[in-house]
Design a protein around this motif. Structure first.
Motif, PDB file in Angstrom:
ATOM      1  N   ARG A 147       0.829  -1.212   0.000  1.00 17.00           N
ATOM      2  CA  ARG A 147       0.000   0.000   0.000  1.00 17.00           C
ATOM      3  C   ARG A 147       0.863   1.261   0.000  1.00 17.00           C
ATOM      4  NH1 ARG A 147      -3.108  -3.235   3.497  1.00 17.00           N
ATOM      5  NH2 ARG A 147      -2.269  -2.233   5.350  1.00 17.00           N
ATOM      6  N   PHE A 148       1.910   1.254   0.811  1.00 16.75           N
ATOM      7  CA  PHE A 148       2.813   2.410   0.835  1.00 16.75           C
ATOM      8  C   PHE A 148       3.537   2.544  -0.500  1.00 16.75           C
ATOM      9  CE2 PHE A 148       1.993   2.237   5.314  1.00 16.75           C
ATOM     10  CZ  PHE A 148       2.221   3.525   5.765  1.00 16.75           C
ATOM     11  N   LEU A 149       3.892   1.419  -1.087  1.00 19.44           N
ATOM     12  CA  LEU A 149       4.589   1.441  -2.375  1.00 19.44           C
ATOM     13  C   LEU A 149       3.680   1.973  -3.484  1.00 19.44           C
ATOM     14  CD1 LEU A 149       7.298   0.597  -3.719  1.00 19.44           C
ATOM     15  CD2 LEU A 149       6.254  -1.628  -4.173  1.00 19.44           C
ATOM     16  N   ARG A 150       2.457   1.525  -3.518  1.00 17.52           N
ATOM     17  CA  ARG A 150       1.522   1.977  -4.546  1.00 17.52           C
ATOM     18  C   ARG A 150       1.203   3.458  -4.387  1.00 17.52           C
ATOM     19  NH1 ARG A 150      -2.871  -3.068  -4.946  1.00 17.52           N
ATOM     20  NH2 ARG A 150      -1.573  -4.417  -6.264  1.00 17.52           N
ATOM     21  N   ALA A 151       1.132   3.903  -3.136  1.00 14.12           N
ATOM     22  CA  ALA A 151       0.833   5.322  -2.896  1.00 14.12           C
ATOM     23  C   ALA A 151       1.952   6.224  -3.389  1.00 14.12           C
ATOM     24  CB  ALA A 151       0.606   5.550  -1.401  1.00 14.12           C
ATOM     25  N   ARG A 152       3.144   5.661  -3.532  1.00 15.75           N
ATOM     26  CA  ARG A 152       4.297   6.427  -4.015  1.00 15.75           C
ATOM     27  C   ARG A 152       4.694   5.990  -5.418  1.00 15.75           C
ATOM     28  NH1 ARG A 152       2.368   8.514  -0.544  1.00 15.75           N
ATOM     29  NH2 ARG A 152       3.179   9.436   1.380  1.00 15.75           N
ATOM     30  N   ASP A 153       3.709   5.496  -6.163  1.00 17.03           N
ATOM     31  CA  ASP A 153       3.915   5.113  -7.568  1.00 17.03           C
ATOM     32  C   ASP A 153       5.075   4.154  -7.750  1.00 17.03           C
ATOM     33  OD1 ASP A 153       1.772   6.706  -8.555  1.00 17.03           O
ATOM     34  OD2 ASP A 153       3.031   8.487  -8.356  1.00 17.03           O
ATOM     35  N   LEU A 154       5.184   3.200  -6.850  1.00 17.36           N
ATOM     36  CA  LEU A 154       6.187   2.122  -6.877  1.00 17.36           C
ATOM     37  C   LEU A 154       7.620   2.634  -6.744  1.00 17.36           C
ATOM     38  CD1 LEU A 154       4.741  -0.312  -9.590  1.00 17.36           C
ATOM     39  CD2 LEU A 154       4.209  -0.148  -7.146  1.00 17.36           C
ATOM     40  N   ASP A 155       7.777   3.824  -6.189  1.00 16.08           N
ATOM     41  CA  ASP A 155       9.105   4.363  -5.905  1.00 16.08           C
ATOM     42  C   ASP A 155       9.545   3.830  -4.542  1.00 16.08           C
ATOM     43  OD1 ASP A 155      11.201   6.101  -4.842  1.00 16.08           O
ATOM     44  OD2 ASP A 155      10.770   7.444  -6.519  1.00 16.08           O
ATOM     45  N   VAL A 156      10.490   2.904  -4.550  1.00 15.60           N
ATOM     46  CA  VAL A 156      10.901   2.210  -3.327  1.00 15.60           C
ATOM     47  C   VAL A 156      11.493   3.172  -2.302  1.00 15.60           C
ATOM     48  CG1 VAL A 156      12.439   0.446  -2.373  1.00 15.60           C
ATOM     49  CG2 VAL A 156      11.244   0.020  -4.532  1.00 15.60           C
ATOM     50  N   GLU A 157      12.316   4.097  -2.737  1.00 19.32           N
ATOM     51  CA  GLU A 157      12.953   5.044  -1.808  1.00 19.32           C
ATOM     52  C   GLU A 157      11.905   5.926  -1.117  1.00 19.32           C
ATOM     53  OE1 GLU A 157      16.024   5.257  -0.839  1.00 19.32           O
ATOM     54  OE2 GLU A 157      16.848   3.732  -2.178  1.00 19.32           O
ATOM     55  N   LYS A 158      10.975   6.460  -1.894  1.00 16.29           N
ATOM     56  CA  LYS A 158       9.933   7.315  -1.307  1.00 16.29           C
ATOM     57  C   LYS A 158       9.024   6.511  -0.379  1.00 16.29           C
ATOM     58  CE  LYS A 158       9.704  10.765  -5.016  1.00 16.29           C
ATOM     59  NZ  LYS A 158       8.840  11.370  -6.073  1.00 16.29           N
ATOM     60  N   ALA A 159       8.687   5.302  -0.789  1.00 19.77           N
ATOM     61  CA  ALA A 159       7.830   4.457   0.037  1.00 19.77           C
ATOM     62  C   ALA A 159       8.538   4.092   1.339  1.00 19.77           C
ATOM     63  CB  ALA A 159       7.447   3.192  -0.726  1.00 19.77           C
ATOM     64  N   SER A 160       9.842   3.834   1.253  1.00 25.98           N
ATOM     65  CA  SER A 160      10.622   3.504   2.437  1.00 25.98           C
ATOM     66  C   SER A 160      10.626   4.664   3.433  1.00 25.98           C
ATOM     67  CB  SER A 160      12.065   3.155   2.043  1.00 25.98           C
ATOM     68  OG  SER A 160      12.869   2.988   3.190  1.00 25.98           O
ATOM     69  N   ALA A 161      10.856   5.865   2.934  1.00 25.38           N
ATOM     70  CA  ALA A 161      10.882   7.046   3.809  1.00 25.38           C
ATOM     71  C   ALA A 161       9.537   7.238   4.496  1.00 25.38           C
ATOM     72  CB  ALA A 161      11.255   8.283   3.000  1.00 25.38           C
ATOM     73  N   GLN A 162       8.463   7.088   3.740  1.00 21.07           N
ATOM     74  CA  GLN A 162       7.137   7.294   4.310  1.00 21.07           C
ATOM     75  C   GLN A 162       6.774   6.198   5.302  1.00 21.07           C
ATOM     76  OE1 GLN A 162       5.186  10.083   3.894  1.00 21.07           O
ATOM     77  NE2 GLN A 162       4.177   9.136   5.640  1.00 21.07           N
ATOM     78  N   PHE A 163       7.154   4.956   5.002  1.00 21.94           N
ATOM     79  CA  PHE A 163       6.814   3.861   5.897  1.00 21.94           C
ATOM     80  C   PHE A 163       7.581   3.967   7.213  1.00 21.94           C
ATOM     81  CE2 PHE A 163       7.319  -0.422   7.615  1.00 21.94           C
ATOM     82  CZ  PHE A 163       5.986  -0.764   7.754  1.00 21.94           C
ATOM     83  N   LEU A 164       8.843   4.339   7.156  1.00 25.63           N
ATOM     84  CA  LEU A 164       9.636   4.505   8.383  1.00 25.63           C
ATOM     85  C   LEU A 164       9.083   5.649   9.228  1.00 25.63           C
ATOM     86  CD1 LEU A 164      13.205   3.954   6.906  1.00 25.63           C
ATOM     87  CD2 LEU A 164      11.974   2.418   8.457  1.00 25.63           C
ATOM     88  N   LYS A 165       8.618   6.692   8.562  1.00 24.51           N
ATOM     89  CA  LYS A 165       7.963   7.797   9.264  1.00 24.51           C
ATOM     90  C   LYS A 165       6.691   7.298   9.948  1.00 24.51           C
ATOM     91  CE  LYS A 165       5.896  12.349   8.384  1.00 24.51           C
ATOM     92  NZ  LYS A 165       5.538  13.340   7.329  1.00 24.51           N
ATOM     93  N   HIS A 166       5.976   6.439   9.242  1.00 31.92           N
ATOM     94  CA  HIS A 166       4.746   5.848   9.770  1.00 31.92           C
ATOM     95  C   HIS A 166       5.014   5.052  11.046  1.00 31.92           C
ATOM     96  CE1 HIS A 166       1.306   3.079  10.010  1.00 31.92           C
ATOM     97  NE2 HIS A 166       2.174   2.101   9.950  1.00 31.92           N
ATOM     98  N   LEU A 167       6.067   4.256  11.067  1.00 29.57           N
ATOM     99  CA  LEU A 167       6.383   3.451  12.249  1.00 29.57           C
ATOM    100  C   LEU A 167       6.653   4.331  13.469  1.00 29.57           C
ATOM    101  CD1 LEU A 167       8.666   0.595  10.835  1.00 29.57           C
ATOM    102  CD2 LEU A 167       6.255   0.458  11.482  1.00 29.57           C
TER     103      LEU A 167
END
Length: 245
Positions: free
Chosen positions: A44-64
């Motif tokens: 879900r985080f990956l799709r929300a960032r258009d499959l950009d792994v770096e952006k999804a990673s930053a957002q998910f770590l912020k989420h945690l």
């Protein structure tokens, strides 16, 4: 079997699966708590960032990090949001034709005067957690009927709306399936112009303004009559979100 379920990604093609694997490796290296999260959440985080792994990673770590601060006990209790619950704004019952839980938001019941932003944020998280917890297996989204009948300036709370939207987009990505806006008064459109600027492209597509004369037919296209609240032409009574299962 539990490990297989946690790692399963139904509906993903090989490219998306590889990207989810890359995302998992990145976030687990940064925060061991990520090991407890299933692949569908990472997707879900990956799709929300258009499959950009770096952006999804930053957002998910912020989420945690955010989640530990927002829900130190792992959940929001009713005693922490008693003022918001007293307004009887949110209701939850039924499922649409895709199996998505239905939230009803009576926007005019919101009282902006004297509201506490921290409590409002907790209330938003409480509602989102309730919606997510009631999703059947394989379902990842919910829908919301935002009813603005009776809405006026005493209910207007732009900062509150934007705060809730930020929580939805940043920490519950790809959870909203569709948002119907009904009984919309003309004066609300001035507020909507402000809100619209803060919606990301994916979220904008999910908001649907429904004309009064088309309300029942529009809702019934997505929601069976047996699952639609009585006040909109269905058969279900409204259930306050704190009383819902």
């Amino acid at each position: 079997m539990e490990v297989e379920d946690k790692l399963a990604l139904p509906g993903s093609d090989p490219v998306e699966k590889r990207k989810v694997a890359s995302l998992r490796a990145l976030v687990e290296a940064e925060n061991p708590d990520a090991k407890e999260v299933d692949n569908m959440a990472l997707r879900r985080f990956l799709r929300a960032r258009d499959l950009d792994v770096e952006k999804a990673s930053a957002q998910f770590l912020k989420h945690l990090k955010w989640r530990k601060t927002m829900t130190p006990n792992g959940f929001i209790s009713e005693s922490e949001i008693s003022n918001e619950l007293a307004h009887k704004e949110l209701y939850k019952q039924g499922f649409d034709k895709q199996g998505r839980p239905i939230i009803v938001y009576l926007v005019a019941n919101h009282v902006s005067a004297g509201r506490q932003m921290d409590e409002l944020k907790r209330f938003a998280v409480y509602a989102l957690e309730k919606a997510c917890a009631s999703m059947p297996n394989g379902q990842e989204k919910f829908i919301i009927i935002s009813d603005l009948q009776g809405w006026g300036y005493s209910s207007c709370d732009v900062r509150g709306y934007l705060s809730a939207i930020d929580i939805l987009q940043s920490y519950y990505p790809e959870r909203l399936g569709k948002a119907f806006l009904i009984n919309v008064p003309y004066i609300f459109m001035k507020v909507w112009k402000v809100i619209y600027q803060f919606l990301d492209a994916k979220t904008k597509e999910k908001f649907i303004f429904v004309a009064n004369k088309e309300m029942r037919d529009t809702l019934l296209a997505d929601i069976d009559e047996s699952q639609l609240p009585e006040k909109y032409g269905g058969r279900l009574s409204l259930v306050p979100i704190e009383e819902s299962i």
